[in-house]
Motif scaffolding. Sequence first.
Motif, short mmCIF file in Angstrom:
data_model
loop_
_atom_site.label_atom_id
_atom_site.label_comp_id
_atom_site.label_asym_id
_atom_site.label_seq_id
_atom_site.Cartn_x
_atom_site.Cartn_y
_atom_site.Cartn_z
N ASN A 281 -35.18 -105.26 -23.22
CA ASN A 281 -36.01 -104.10 -22.94
C ASN A 281 -35.25 -102.86 -23.39
O ASN A 281 -34.23 -102.98 -24.08
N ALA A 282 -35.69 -101.67 -23.04
CA ALA A 282 -35.00 -100.45 -23.46
C ALA A 282 -35.13 -99.41 -22.35
O ALA A 282 -36.18 -98.80 -22.19
N VAL A 283 -34.04 -99.24 -21.57
CA VAL A 283 -34.06 -98.28 -20.47
C VAL A 283 -32.94 -97.27 -20.67
O VAL A 283 -31.89 -97.60 -21.24
N PRO A 284 -33.12 -96.03 -20.21
CA PRO A 284 -32.04 -95.05 -20.34
C PRO A 284 -30.79 -95.53 -19.61
O PRO A 284 -30.86 -95.99 -18.47
N ALA A 285 -29.65 -95.45 -20.27
CA ALA A 285 -28.39 -95.81 -19.63
C ALA A 285 -27.75 -94.54 -19.05
O ALA A 285 -27.92 -93.45 -19.59
N LEU A 286 -27.01 -94.71 -17.97
CA LEU A 286 -26.38 -93.58 -17.29
C LEU A 286 -24.95 -93.35 -17.76
O LEU A 286 -24.20 -92.59 -17.16
N ALA A 287 -24.60 -94.01 -18.84
CA ALA A 287 -23.32 -93.82 -19.51
C ALA A 287 -23.46 -94.38 -20.92
O ALA A 287 -24.33 -95.23 -21.17
N ARG A 288 -22.64 -93.92 -21.83
CA ARG A 288 -22.75 -94.42 -23.20
C ARG A 288 -22.35 -95.88 -23.30
O ARG A 288 -22.76 -96.57 -24.23
N GLU A 289 -21.54 -96.32 -22.37
CA GLU A 289 -21.24 -97.74 -22.27
C GLU A 289 -21.79 -98.27 -20.95
O GLU A 289 -21.16 -99.08 -20.26
N GLY A 290 -23.00 -97.83 -20.62
CA GLY A 290 -23.63 -98.19 -19.35
C GLY A 290 -24.34 -99.52 -19.44
O GLY A 290 -25.58 -99.58 -19.55
N TYR A 291 -23.59 -100.60 -19.35
CA TYR A 291 -24.16 -101.93 -19.52
C TYR A 291 -24.82 -102.46 -18.26
O TYR A 291 -25.29 -103.61 -18.24
N ALA A 292 -24.84 -101.66 -17.20
CA ALA A 292 -25.56 -102.01 -15.97
C ALA A 292 -25.93 -100.71 -15.26
O ALA A 292 -25.35 -99.64 -15.52
N TRP A 293 -26.91 -100.78 -14.35
CA TRP A 293 -27.34 -99.58 -13.62
C TRP A 293 -26.18 -98.97 -12.84
O TRP A 293 -26.14 -97.76 -12.61
N GLY A 294 -25.22 -99.81 -12.42
CA GLY A 294 -24.12 -99.30 -11.61
C GLY A 294 -23.05 -98.56 -12.38
O GLY A 294 -22.14 -97.98 -11.79
N VAL A 295 -23.14 -98.59 -13.72
CA VAL A 295 -22.15 -97.87 -14.54
C VAL A 295 -22.67 -96.46 -14.79
O VAL A 295 -23.63 -96.26 -15.53
N ARG A 297 -21.41 -92.43 -15.65
CA ARG A 297 -20.39 -91.45 -16.01
C ARG A 297 -21.06 -90.08 -15.96
O ARG A 297 -21.83 -89.73 -16.87
N PRO A 298 -20.81 -89.32 -14.90
CA PRO A 298 -21.54 -88.07 -14.70
C PRO A 298 -21.48 -87.11 -15.88
O PRO A 298 -22.48 -86.47 -16.21
N GLY A 299 -20.32 -87.02 -16.53
CA GLY A 299 -20.21 -86.11 -17.67
C GLY A 299 -21.13 -86.50 -18.80
O GLY A 299 -21.78 -85.65 -19.42
N GLU A 300 -21.21 -87.80 -19.08
CA GLU A 300 -22.08 -88.27 -20.16
C GLU A 300 -23.55 -88.15 -19.78
O GLU A 300 -24.39 -87.82 -20.63
N THR A 301 -23.84 -88.40 -18.50
CA THR A 301 -25.22 -88.22 -18.04
C THR A 301 -25.63 -86.76 -18.15
O THR A 301 -26.76 -86.44 -18.56
N ARG A 302 -24.72 -85.88 -17.79
CA ARG A 302 -25.02 -84.44 -17.88
C ARG A 302 -25.28 -84.02 -19.33
O ARG A 302 -26.19 -83.23 -19.60
N LEU A 303 -24.48 -84.56 -20.28
CA LEU A 303 -24.71 -84.23 -21.69
C LEU A 303 -26.11 -84.64 -22.13
O LEU A 303 -26.78 -83.91 -22.87
#
Length: 428
Positions: A281-295, A297-303
């Motif tokens: 599927n294709a879901v927004p990741a919360l980090a550039r290496e966000g291979y799971a919902w629990g990963v 990285r606030p700085g990358e999410t903010r960007l």
Amino acid sequence: MHYRSREVEQVRKIAYDCDVLVIGGGIVGLSTAYAITRAAPGTRVTVLEKEPGPARHQTGRNSGVIHSGIYYRPGSLKARFAVRGAAELVKFCAEYDIAHAVTGKLIVATEREELPRLHSLVQRGRENGIPVRELVTAQIAEYEPEVRGLAAIHVGTTGICDFVGVARRLAEASGAEIRYGARVLRIDRRASLGVAALTADGSVVRGRVLVNCAGLYCDEVARMTGDDPEMRIIPFRGEYYELARPELVRGLVYPVPDPAFPFLGVHLTRGIDGGVHVGPNAVPALAREGYAWGVVRPGETRLALTWPGSWRMARRHWRYGGGEVRRSLSRKAFTRAVRGLLPAVTENDLVPAASGVRAQAVLRDGTLVDDFLIREGDRAVHVLNAPSPAATASLPIGREVARRALTVLSGVPDRGGDAAGRPRRRNP
């Protein structure tokens, strides 16, 4: 005049570590290094890769498909490079004994409204020079007895391979210096003095020209050099399952994609190991290496959230995105999506597998960049959008990036010097 002479003398005294400094040890970066050393023997290439080995992200976390090129707009880089790259990749794998197979694949319409899009794919495939066979309902079972659909097309040039194996072989055959565990922290680029990269271990690597193949971080690397990439990488996680009953699928089965999106939809892929992947599927990741919902990285999410294009993209595609998130959070919903193609599948047949993250370039106006995007700066070449089918097209992409890098290199001082700026003897 005196000042200019001093500047030239300073350039000659610089101890360059290489002619071309490549950032990123995925398949595109390694293919570029390979292409440079073949096009210009004697050119010194250094590749900096932050991971302890090659191909740890997009290259090594996909379904392993050698794409035919049927989906892509005729004349686009994706179409030209995928068609050419698929044939070259099969030859490369055969030459270097890398696991691969030309399997062909089905693209199946399961709803009546998909039939016009399926017919358009037939036309597009023919325009791109790809052999396509149209199938009616009864003929689908010739290839996939458990798959159901109203109509389908068979694409014979699609295959599968070990892309990590390809990347390793490119690294070995390139003759380049590959530095693993070399995360780049800062880049200093000066028109007269070249490019210097500071890595996390405190090393400084100097080159005449920089090639940015940093994938998920390519926009950040571009900004480090002082170039404005005019896009932002928005990461999308692709989640996969393994099919517990692989005997249900013989080969590769795809839905008819929605042309409004660069994603192909949930498909079924028998890999070189014999297992069958279901997804992604294709879901927004919360980090550039966000291979799971629990990963997270606030700085990358903010960007991502502060990029105007993210919000414009979300407003445009919220309905599609909502469906993807629902399938991510509910195995039952994911199973329903798969059963459109494979009615026999159950929730218990889907075993969670490793996810991947797609480095999707998004423009300021919210446009998802559809084609490969390569831009040049002073002493730099930036690969800013190279998601699927980049692995398939890696050999021609590498040659294109190499061509641009060597053109830039030909215009900088001391093109042929060694590390002390002295002329080097070329290979005959």
